[in-house]
Each structure stands twice: as C-alpha cells, then as structure tokens.
Design a protein around this motif. Structure first.
Motif, PDB file in Angstrom:
ATOM      1  N   LEU A  28       1.062  -1.549   0.293  1.00  0.00           N
ATOM      2  CA  LEU A  28      -0.072  -0.347  -0.099  1.00  0.00           C
ATOM      3  C   LEU A  28       1.214   1.308  -0.486  1.00  0.00           C
ATOM      4  CD1 LEU A  28      -2.792   1.733   0.061  1.00  0.00           C
ATOM      5  CD2 LEU A  28      -2.944   0.870   2.656  1.00  0.00           C
ATOM      6  N   VAL A  29       1.409   2.272  -0.959  1.00  0.00           N
ATOM      7  CA  VAL A  29       1.793   3.214  -0.734  1.00  0.00           C
ATOM      8  C   VAL A  29       0.400   4.522  -1.305  1.00  0.00           C
ATOM      9  CG1 VAL A  29       2.984   4.734  -2.205  1.00  0.00           C
ATOM     10  CG2 VAL A  29       3.604   2.440  -2.417  1.00  0.00           C
ATOM     11  N   ARG A  30       0.245   5.225  -0.252  1.00  0.00           N
ATOM     12  CA  ARG A  30      -0.734   6.107  -0.208  1.00  0.00           C
ATOM     13  C   ARG A  30       0.116   7.282  -1.191  1.00  0.00           C
ATOM     14  NH1 ARG A  30      -3.804   6.622   5.204  1.00  0.00           N
ATOM     15  NH2 ARG A  30      -3.520   9.200   4.515  1.00  0.00           N
ATOM     16  N   ARG A  31      -1.383   7.508  -1.529  1.00  0.00           N
ATOM     17  CA  ARG A  31      -2.034   8.546  -2.484  1.00  0.00           C
ATOM     18  C   ARG A  31      -0.976  10.039  -2.151  1.00  0.00           C
ATOM     19  NH1 ARG A  31      -4.404  13.373  -2.926  1.00  0.00           N
ATOM     20  NH2 ARG A  31      -5.295  13.133  -1.589  1.00  0.00           N
ATOM     21  N   GLU A  32      -0.724  10.664  -0.697  1.00  0.00           N
ATOM     22  CA  GLU A  32       0.253  11.969  -0.236  1.00  0.00           C
ATOM     23  C   GLU A  32       1.479  11.632  -0.676  1.00  0.00           C
ATOM     24  OE1 GLU A  32      -3.368  11.453   1.540  1.00  0.00           O
ATOM     25  OE2 GLU A  32      -2.291  10.171   1.263  1.00  0.00           O
ATOM     26  N   LEU A  33       1.839  10.098  -0.901  1.00  0.00           N
ATOM     27  CA  LEU A  33       3.919   9.510  -0.417  1.00  0.00           C
ATOM     28  C   LEU A  33       4.092   9.519  -1.918  1.00  0.00           C
ATOM     29  CD1 LEU A  33       6.068   8.679   0.320  1.00  0.00           C
ATOM     30  CD2 LEU A  33       4.990   6.559   0.583  1.00  0.00           C
ATOM     31  N   ASP A  34       2.763   9.268  -2.863  1.00  0.00           N
ATOM     32  CA  ASP A  34       2.889   8.695  -4.413  1.00  0.00           C
ATOM     33  C   ASP A  34       3.300   9.957  -4.813  1.00  0.00           C
ATOM     34  OD1 ASP A  34       3.126   6.629  -6.423  1.00  0.00           O
ATOM     35  OD2 ASP A  34       1.238   7.163  -6.818  1.00  0.00           O
ATOM     36  N   GLU A  35       2.494  10.972  -4.507  1.00  0.00           N
ATOM     37  CA  GLU A  35       2.416  12.598  -4.854  1.00  0.00           C
ATOM     38  C   GLU A  35       3.777  13.356  -4.540  1.00  0.00           C
ATOM     39  OE1 GLU A  35      -1.026  13.402  -5.006  1.00  0.00           O
ATOM     40  OE2 GLU A  35      -2.246  12.122  -6.805  1.00  0.00           O
ATOM     41  N   TYR A  36       4.348  12.592  -3.766  1.00  0.00           N
ATOM     42  CA  TYR A  36       5.608  14.054  -3.088  1.00  0.00           C
ATOM     43  C   TYR A  36       6.568  14.544  -3.674  1.00  0.00           C
ATOM     44  CZ  TYR A  36       7.196  16.108   1.429  1.00  0.00           C
ATOM     45  OH  TYR A  36       8.186  17.003   2.341  1.00  0.00           O
ATOM     46  N   GLU A 107       4.225  11.446  11.882  1.00  0.00           N
ATOM     47  CA  GLU A 107       3.008  11.073  11.274  1.00  0.00           C
ATOM     48  C   GLU A 107       3.036  12.603   9.963  1.00  0.00           C
ATOM     49  OE1 GLU A 107       4.066  12.336  14.517  1.00  0.00           O
ATOM     50  OE2 GLU A 107       3.753  10.255  15.215  1.00  0.00           O
ATOM     51  N   GLY A 108       2.201  12.125   9.421  1.00  0.00           N
ATOM     52  CA  GLY A 108       1.675  13.213   8.173  1.00  0.00           C
ATOM     53  C   GLY A 108       1.859  14.314   8.628  1.00  0.00           C
TER      54      GLY A 108
END
Length: 135
Positions: A28-36, A107-108
């Motif tokens: 699982l790769v969160r969208r926020e990380l993928d787009e960082y 944390e994010g």
C-alpha cells in the motif's frame, strides 16, 4: 574519451525468499506519498525503514546494511536519509545501546510541503560543494 556507464548494484534476495501472499493487500502506497516527489533512492530507503521499523525500537539498521539491502551506495543512503529527515518524513534518534541511529516514520502532519523538497536537496548539494572546496 567516452566513459563506460557504471553498473548498477542490485539488492541480493535472501536465500529463503518467498513470494508475497495472493491477497493483493500487502503493498500500500498512500496517494500523498506517491505524489510527494521523492526520487527512487529516497523512496527505496523510506520503504526499507518503514518495513523494518517497530513501535518499540524503530529502525536501527546501519547505513551499510541499508545500502546492501537497497542495492545502492552508503553515500546515497546517507543522502536519502538526510533528505527524508529534513522533509519531516523520518526522524533520527540516537541509539543509547549502540552506534547506529534509530529512524522512525513521522506522522503526516510533520511532513513539510512537497515544494520544500527541491530546496532541501539544493541546500544539501551546496553544503557538499563547500566541503569539497575545503579539501
């Protein structure tokens, strides 16, 4: 004079490697990380820290071990760790039991805005250039 391209290191798979289960929920790769906007080295080191981190002990793998597992140089691991820490994605703690630092995911809410990433990288490059000029 042309230069030969350097061979890329590849991580060595463990002898007891097994494929992941077929549940498709294992990665699982969160969208926020993928787009960082992390580069491949930063992402690889982050994935390694996330996989190795435990709540009690964090990730205490040495930079040499991270380099070996990730298939990159120790210098690249060091650079990736610096960037990830300065971006607020990871935090570094001193290990009271040994020489190895402990890395933990933040944390994010502690992550800096992705627009800061290039500034962080450029600052690191200028620091390296200054060190090289001193030599």
């Amino acid at each position: 004079m042309s230069q030969k391209p350097r061979r890329q290191k590849h991580p060595k798979p463990p002898k007891n490697w097994q494929p992941p289960p077929d549940d498709k929920g294992t990665i699982l790769v969160r969208r926020e990380l993928d787009e960082y906007g992390l580069n491949i080295y930063e992402f690889r080191v982050l994935a390694h820290v996330a996989r190795r981190e435990s709540k009690a002990e964090g990730c205490y793998a040495s930079q040499a071990k991270m380099a070996e597992v990730c298939g990159i140089s120790q210098r690249t691991v060091l650079q990736a760790l610096k960037t990830l820490c300065q971006a607020g994605i990871l935090r570094k703690e001193k290990n009271e039991k040994g020489r190895t630092n402990i890395y933990r995911l933040n944390e994010g809410s502690k992550w800096k805005h992705p627009s800061e990433l290039e500034k962080i990288r450029k600052a690191e490059e200028s620091q390296e250039d200054e060190l090289l000029n001193l030599i």
